[in-house]
Design a protein around this motif. Sequence first.
Motif, mmCIF file in Angstrom:
data_model
loop_
_atom_site.group_PDB
_atom_site.id
_atom_site.type_symbol
_atom_site.label_atom_id
_atom_site.label_comp_id
_atom_site.label_asym_id
_atom_site.label_seq_id
_atom_site.Cartn_x
_atom_site.Cartn_y
_atom_site.Cartn_z
ATOM 1 N N ALA A 14 -0.809 -0.710 -10.404
ATOM 2 C CA ALA A 14 -1.228 -1.759 -9.422
ATOM 3 C C ALA A 14 -0.008 -2.965 -9.383
ATOM 4 O O ALA A 14 0.029 -3.608 -8.311
ATOM 5 C CB ALA A 14 -2.587 -2.394 -9.500
ATOM 6 N N GLU A 15 0.666 -3.145 -10.548
ATOM 7 C CA GLU A 15 1.758 -4.229 -10.520
ATOM 8 C C GLU A 15 3.114 -3.717 -10.107
ATOM 9 O O GLU A 15 3.931 -4.168 -9.704
ATOM 10 C CB GLU A 15 1.829 -4.613 -12.026
ATOM 11 N N LEU A 16 3.172 -2.131 -10.266
ATOM 12 C CA LEU A 16 4.349 -1.585 -9.988
ATOM 13 C C LEU A 16 5.098 -1.873 -8.778
ATOM 14 O O LEU A 16 6.341 -1.985 -8.604
ATOM 15 C CB LEU A 16 4.153 -0.199 -10.217
ATOM 16 N N CYS B 155 0.923 -1.388 -0.107
ATOM 17 C CA CYS B 155 -0.034 0.084 0.122
ATOM 18 C C CYS B 155 0.855 1.248 0.058
ATOM 19 O O CYS B 155 0.519 2.204 -0.552
ATOM 20 C CB CYS B 155 -1.043 -0.068 1.322
ATOM 21 N N GLU B 156 1.963 1.278 0.836
ATOM 22 C CA GLU B 156 2.911 2.369 0.844
ATOM 23 C C GLU B 156 3.247 2.622 -0.623
ATOM 24 O O GLU B 156 3.320 3.751 -0.984
ATOM 25 C CB GLU B 156 4.039 2.099 1.631
ATOM 26 N N LEU B 157 3.736 1.463 -1.075
ATOM 27 C CA LEU B 157 4.406 1.807 -2.577
ATOM 28 C C LEU B 157 3.430 2.243 -3.655
ATOM 29 O O LEU B 157 3.685 3.010 -4.507
ATOM 30 C CB LEU B 157 5.168 0.478 -2.974
ATOM 31 N N THR C 102 8.968 -3.366 -7.790
ATOM 32 C CA THR C 102 9.718 -2.462 -7.048
ATOM 33 C C THR C 102 10.505 -3.053 -5.926
ATOM 34 O O THR C 102 11.653 -3.077 -5.510
ATOM 35 C CB THR C 102 9.079 -1.153 -6.789
ATOM 36 N N ASP C 103 9.573 -4.034 -5.099
ATOM 37 C CA ASP C 103 10.001 -4.504 -3.740
ATOM 38 C C ASP C 103 9.483 -5.994 -3.706
ATOM 39 O O ASP C 103 8.531 -5.835 -2.592
ATOM 40 C CB ASP C 103 9.911 -3.579 -2.686
ATOM 41 N N SER C 104 9.325 -6.874 -4.403
ATOM 42 C CA SER C 104 8.619 -8.200 -4.260
ATOM 43 C C SER C 104 9.027 -9.063 -2.802
ATOM 44 O O SER C 104 8.331 -9.499 -2.129
ATOM 45 C CB SER C 104 8.779 -9.213 -5.524
ATOM 46 N N GLY C 105 10.283 -8.709 -2.631
ATOM 47 C CA GLY C 105 10.770 -9.099 -1.401
ATOM 48 C C GLY C 105 10.165 -8.700 -0.101
ATOM 49 O O GLY C 105 9.940 -9.388 0.798
ATOM 50 N N GLY C 106 10.161 -7.112 -0.327
ATOM 51 C CA GLY C 106 9.704 -6.658 1.005
ATOM 52 C C GLY C 106 8.197 -7.115 1.146
ATOM 53 O O GLY C 106 7.675 -7.027 2.379
#
Length: 259
Positions: A170-172, A118-120, A176-180
């Motif tokens: 929505a995918e971005l 949600c932050e991203l 950007t940070d799939s691990g986080g």
Amino acid sequence: MFDEEPLTEGCGEVLAVADHACIGVSPFNSYFSTTRLTELARWASERFGSCHFFIPDTVSAYTMEALGYAPERARHKARRQGQYTYNKVMTALCALDVPEPQQRVLGMERLSGNQRYCELLAAATALFERDAAFRVACLDATHWVLDRKLARGATPTCEQLRLAVRYFLAELPLFTDSGGIAAAGAGRGGGSMFVYHQRVAFLERFYAGLLPWKPAPGQGFLVVSEPQPEQAEPQQGHVEPRRGRAEPPVLGETKVASR
């Protein structure tokens, strides 16, 4: 099992230490058969410490609205196709006896409660509205997607792009940070690779650090594909017959006709 191609040199450096993979699965794309999803799950389980599958299910409605579907009809088709895709992923994970397979799938309902996601998403959306260069890059990427779905010769309008770009935004966060987002690699110091079977010009610029929006440290992108069979050397004196030029198929892409 699969050929691996890091999208950029930096992605290759991340791959060397990555212990997590996030496999993107596009609804409405026949490339993602149950058999192929099972192969991807097996490969990722052997290749990385952990893996997740990302299904942009309900947000597919944005693209369908841009293609002319009424909002309610678009949402219905997106939900139905999203559930179908989810079931295929679950079948693949269960076939491999993956523990708690439902926890390995990231759909939009689950992501809506994920703080990092949600932050991203909020930050990317705000940047899209205020930064012209970033906005143009996102709309160009959306144009590429719509071009492949519209009837031959049709060009997306500004209104269609504005509708469909919400899917891309929505995918971005996952790029950007799939691990986080997946809370993977915590305490292990590893990176995360977003995995897909195609290259995208926007993402090449993104992972090369050429856009106002940057990937998180330790985030990369990996293009995977089935190895091409080796062609046998032609026999001496043998001449291959000439063939007509064929257009490459676009799996899962359907040209839009009148409804």
